[in-house]
Design a protein around this motif. Sequence first.
Motif, PDB file in Angstrom:
ATOM      1  N   SER A  39       0.854  -1.192   0.000  1.00 42.71           N
ATOM      2  CA  SER A  39       0.000   0.000   0.000  1.00 42.71           C
ATOM      3  C   SER A  39       0.884   1.233   0.000  1.00 42.71           C
ATOM      4  O   SER A  39       1.852   1.318   0.755  1.00 42.71           O
ATOM      5  N   ILE A  40       0.531   2.189  -0.849  1.00 43.80           N
ATOM      6  CA  ILE A  40       1.375   3.357  -1.111  1.00 43.80           C
ATOM      7  C   ILE A  40       0.659   4.647  -0.723  1.00 43.80           C
ATOM      8  O   ILE A  40      -0.540   4.783  -0.940  1.00 43.80           O
ATOM      9  N   ASN A  41       1.436   5.581  -0.192  1.00 45.86           N
ATOM     10  CA  ASN A  41       0.984   6.954   0.029  1.00 45.86           C
ATOM     11  C   ASN A  41       1.787   7.858  -0.894  1.00 45.86           C
ATOM     12  O   ASN A  41       2.998   7.707  -1.012  1.00 45.86           O
ATOM     13  N   LEU A  42       1.120   8.796  -1.535  1.00 44.34           N
ATOM     14  CA  LEU A  42       1.766   9.829  -2.322  1.00 44.34           C
ATOM     15  C   LEU A  42       1.235  11.149  -1.783  1.00 44.34           C
ATOM     16  O   LEU A  42       0.020  11.325  -1.667  1.00 44.34           O
ATOM     17  N   ALA A  43       2.142  12.052  -1.404  1.00 45.67           N
ATOM     18  CA  ALA A  43       1.707  13.277  -0.733  1.00 45.67           C
ATOM     19  C   ALA A  43       2.528  14.476  -1.176  1.00 45.67           C
ATOM     20  O   ALA A  43       3.662  14.335  -1.632  1.00 45.67           O
ATOM     21  N   ILE A  44       1.937  15.639  -1.025  1.00 45.18           N
ATOM     22  CA  ILE A  44       2.646  16.904  -1.162  1.00 45.18           C
ATOM     23  C   ILE A  44       2.641  17.502   0.239  1.00 45.18           C
ATOM     24  O   ILE A  44       1.580  17.661   0.839  1.00 45.18           O
ATOM     25  N   ALA A  45       3.841  17.725   0.782  1.00 50.54           N
ATOM     26  CA  ALA A  45       3.913  18.168   2.175  1.00 50.54           C
ATOM     27  C   ALA A  45       5.181  18.964   2.417  1.00 50.54           C
ATOM     28  O   ALA A  45       6.089  18.985   1.588  1.00 50.54           O
ATOM     29  N   LYS A  46       5.227  19.606   3.566  1.00 50.72           N
ATOM     30  CA  LYS A  46       6.407  20.379   3.934  1.00 50.72           C
ATOM     31  C   LYS A  46       7.620  19.467   3.964  1.00 50.72           C
ATOM     32  O   LYS A  46       7.553  18.325   4.427  1.00 50.72           O
ATOM     33  N   ASP A  47       8.741  19.973   3.464  1.00 51.42           N
ATOM     34  CA  ASP A  47       9.928  19.142   3.306  1.00 51.42           C
ATOM     35  C   ASP A  47      10.511  18.635   4.615  1.00 51.42           C
ATOM     36  O   ASP A  47      11.248  17.658   4.620  1.00 51.42           O
ATOM     37  N   ASP A  48      10.172  19.239   5.736  1.00 54.46           N
ATOM     38  CA  ASP A  48      10.688  18.719   7.007  1.00 54.46           C
ATOM     39  C   ASP A  48       9.965  17.454   7.452  1.00 54.46           C
ATOM     40  O   ASP A  48      10.303  16.850   8.460  1.00 54.46           O
ATOM     41  N   LEU A 102       0.615  25.942   2.063  1.00 53.42           N
ATOM     42  CA  LEU A 102       2.011  25.609   1.801  1.00 53.42           C
ATOM     43  C   LEU A 102       2.622  26.645   0.876  1.00 53.42           C
ATOM     44  O   LEU A 102       1.987  27.109  -0.057  1.00 53.42           O
ATOM     45  N   LYS A 103       3.863  26.974   1.122  1.00 53.55           N
ATOM     46  CA  LYS A 103       4.574  27.929   0.287  1.00 53.55           C
ATOM     47  C   LYS A 103       5.525  27.172  -0.631  1.00 53.55           C
ATOM     48  O   LYS A 103       5.985  26.085  -0.296  1.00 53.55           O
ATOM     49  N   GLU A 104       5.848  27.774  -1.753  1.00 53.79           N
ATOM     50  CA  GLU A 104       6.679  27.102  -2.751  1.00 53.79           C
ATOM     51  C   GLU A 104       8.021  26.656  -2.193  1.00 53.79           C
ATOM     52  O   GLU A 104       8.566  25.649  -2.603  1.00 53.79           O
ATOM     53  N   ASP A 105       8.567  27.391  -1.247  1.00 50.48           N
ATOM     54  CA  ASP A 105       9.908  27.065  -0.767  1.00 50.48           C
ATOM     55  C   ASP A 105       9.932  26.015   0.333  1.00 50.48           C
ATOM     56  O   ASP A 105      10.992  25.674   0.827  1.00 50.48           O
ATOM     57  N   ASP A 106       8.800  25.483   0.751  1.00 52.58           N
ATOM     58  CA  ASP A 106       8.860  24.531   1.864  1.00 52.58           C
ATOM     59  C   ASP A 106       8.022  23.272   1.668  1.00 52.58           C
ATOM     60  O   ASP A 106       7.633  22.641   2.624  1.00 52.58           O
ATOM     61  N   TYR A 107       7.740  22.901   0.428  1.00 48.28           N
ATOM     62  CA  TYR A 107       7.029  21.650   0.222  1.00 48.28           C
ATOM     63  C   TYR A 107       7.700  20.817  -0.855  1.00 48.28           C
ATOM     64  O   TYR A 107       8.495  21.316  -1.645  1.00 48.28           O
ATOM     65  N   THR A 108       7.381  19.536  -0.870  1.00 54.57           N
ATOM     66  CA  THR A 108       7.953  18.599  -1.837  1.00 54.57           C
ATOM     67  C   THR A 108       6.991  17.425  -2.017  1.00 54.57           C
ATOM     68  O   THR A 108       6.124  17.189  -1.179  1.00 54.57           O
ATOM     69  N   LEU A 109       7.149  16.692  -3.097  1.00 61.45           N
ATOM     70  CA  LEU A 109       6.375  15.491  -3.342  1.00 61.45           C
ATOM     71  C   LEU A 109       7.064  14.335  -2.635  1.00 61.45           C
ATOM     72  O   LEU A 109       8.291  14.197  -2.713  1.00 61.45           O
ATOM     73  N   MET A 110       6.282  13.514  -1.921  1.00 59.36           N
ATOM     74  CA  MET A 110       6.843  12.412  -1.144  1.00 59.36           C
ATOM     75  C   MET A 110       6.054  11.126  -1.392  1.00 59.36           C
ATOM     76  O   MET A 110       4.873  11.177  -1.714  1.00 59.36           O
ATOM     77  N   ILE A 111       6.730   9.992  -1.206  1.00 58.85           N
ATOM     78  CA  ILE A 111       6.094   8.686  -1.351  1.00 58.85           C
ATOM     79  C   ILE A 111       6.486   7.825  -0.163  1.00 58.85           C
ATOM     80  O   ILE A 111       7.585   7.957   0.381  1.00 58.85           O
ATOM     81  N   SER A 112       5.572   6.939   0.260  1.00 55.55           N
ATOM     82  CA  SER A 112       5.883   5.984   1.326  1.00 55.55           C
ATOM     83  C   SER A 112       5.025   4.747   1.166  1.00 55.55           C
ATOM     84  O   SER A 112       3.973   4.782   0.529  1.00 55.55           O
ATOM     85  N   ALA A 113       5.491   3.666   1.756  1.00 49.58           N
ATOM     86  CA  ALA A 113       4.672   2.460   1.894  1.00 49.58           C
ATOM     87  C   ALA A 113       3.986   2.568   3.252  1.00 49.58           C
ATOM     88  O   ALA A 113       4.471   3.252   4.152  1.00 49.58           O
ATOM     89  N   THR A 114       2.856   1.904   3.413  1.00 45.75           N
ATOM     90  CA  THR A 114       2.140   2.004   4.690  1.00 45.75           C
ATOM     91  C   THR A 114       2.599   0.970   5.705  1.00 45.75           C
ATOM     92  O   THR A 114       2.155   0.995   6.839  1.00 45.75           O
ATOM     93  N   ALA A 115       3.494   0.067   5.308  1.00 48.93           N
ATOM     94  CA  ALA A 115       4.002  -0.954   6.226  1.00 48.93           C
ATOM     95  C   ALA A 115       5.508  -1.086   6.038  1.00 48.93           C
ATOM     96  O   ALA A 115       6.074  -0.591   5.064  1.00 48.93           O
ATOM     97  N   THR A 116       6.156  -1.756   6.955  1.00 49.02           N
ATOM     98  CA  THR A 116       7.605  -1.912   6.901  1.00 49.02           C
ATOM     99  C   THR A 116       8.019  -3.067   5.985  1.00 49.02           C
ATOM    100  O   THR A 116       7.218  -3.917   5.634  1.00 49.02           O
TER     101      THR A 116
END
Length: 126
Positions: A39-48, A102-116
Amino acid sequence: MAQRSLLKNITTDTNQFVDLNCKRFKSIKITNGDNEEVSINLAIAKDDNVGSTSFASTAGAYILKAVAIPVGVTLHVDGFDFTNLIGADAVVGGQKAVAGALKEDDYTLMISATATNKIYSFFIEY
């Protein structure tokens, strides 16, 4: 302008977000390389939030959340462009932007799996 693309295999022992280092893409193909459903998550979120397993609703948004990909299947996601997100202090046409946006200078596209301990590959076309 030349087309750019990236093929990357991700093997995770955690379910942390990985930074895709972009704010727009033409398409993403995610292939399940594991021996069970991923299972995959795709998100746009703050880079921190890169390296974390979740984020506050004020720190980003999910494009896909816990989308199950069966063994041997590839999921295709059509493009998104987040380069025109307007920050909380911006004004457009006399209308103030939403507080906490969100501001242009502090977000990025991210991906993760929902399990290890999951294996998946993705091909991203910019």
